[in-house]
Design a protein around this motif. Sequence first.
Motif, short mmCIF file in Angstrom:
data_model
loop_
_atom_site.label_atom_id
_atom_site.label_comp_id
_atom_site.label_asym_id
_atom_site.label_seq_id
_atom_site.Cartn_x
_atom_site.Cartn_y
_atom_site.Cartn_z
N CYS A 1 1.88 5.64 -3.52
CA CYS A 1 0.92 5.06 -2.58
C CYS A 1 0.62 3.63 -2.98
O CYS A 1 -0.37 3.10 -2.65
CB CYS A 1 -0.37 5.85 -2.58
N GLU B 1 -4.11 0.68 2.12
CA GLU B 1 -3.32 1.92 2.22
C GLU B 1 -3.07 2.28 3.69
O GLU B 1 -2.00 2.78 4.04
CB GLU B 1 -4.01 3.09 1.50
N GLU C 1 0.05 -2.35 -4.43
CA GLU C 1 -0.15 -1.25 -5.39
C GLU C 1 -0.41 -1.80 -6.79
O GLU C 1 -1.22 -1.25 -7.54
CB GLU C 1 1.05 -0.29 -5.40
N GLU D 1 0.01 7.80 1.40
CA GLU D 1 -0.76 6.61 1.83
C GLU D 1 -2.02 7.01 2.59
O GLU D 1 -3.08 6.42 2.39
CB GLU D 1 0.11 5.70 2.72
N HIS E 1 -0.24 0.18 4.73
CA HIS E 1 1.02 0.75 4.24
C HIS E 1 1.46 1.90 5.15
O HIS E 1 2.65 2.05 5.47
CB HIS E 1 0.88 1.27 2.80
FE LIG Z 1 -0.22 2.27 -0.67
#
Ligand SMILES: [Fe+2]
Length: 223
Positions: free
Chosen positions: A223, A86, A169, A56, A89
Amino acid sequence: MNRGGARACSGTEFVAEMTATVWQLLDVRDAALAHLKDAVSRADMKELLRGALRAELEASEIAALWVPVTPELGARIAFARQCGDEARHYTLIERRLHELGGVAGVREAPSKLFRYLSGLGTTVERVAAAQFTREAVGYKANELFIAFCEEAGDRATARLYREEIQPDEKRHHEWGQNLLAELAAEPHAQAIARQAILTTLSLADDLRSLAAGRMLVETVPGC
Ligand SMILES: [Fe+2]
Ligand SMILES: [Fe+2]
């Protein structure tokens, strides 16, 4: 010039062909579902989440690198939005890791995938590699990881991935599809995009297997 001798195709046709190819390759990974019990017995969830954090962080960083140097406004905004997603995340996974009693660990050296991506010089290659392909790889990896978490009885991590991470994603991959259809509308752009897709597919596996200490490659989150 059409170097391959095949008829020229539109950006939309190119993306349809590449999408079918990538998902055909990724769906082979469903074979891992047959070995989930074995994977769970050998797994270290904290180690898997630390691998996820690395993926990530790198996904956020590479998108950030490209924001100020991307002339095409649509792609620039997509990279900027992805960078934020990201990073979010990363924060969510780090919180879950803490709940499990783990710590994030130190910043590791850049992966081969990161080094490859950071050397790409055109927007069409960047979109093909980082959004279209790596996001598909990440989505598939996360799908398997969710099944793994459920098998392991870790419903909180499964829910985090299913409800918070996977919708993003999927969207990143779809941005990649839409941008690629615009950017890969002629044979040369399609040729360099195709190469970027194939290279990313091979390097993404390398990152995931490193993250897992070469165990459980099929269920390492992406990711
Ligand atoms: Fe991600
Ligand atoms: Fe993503």
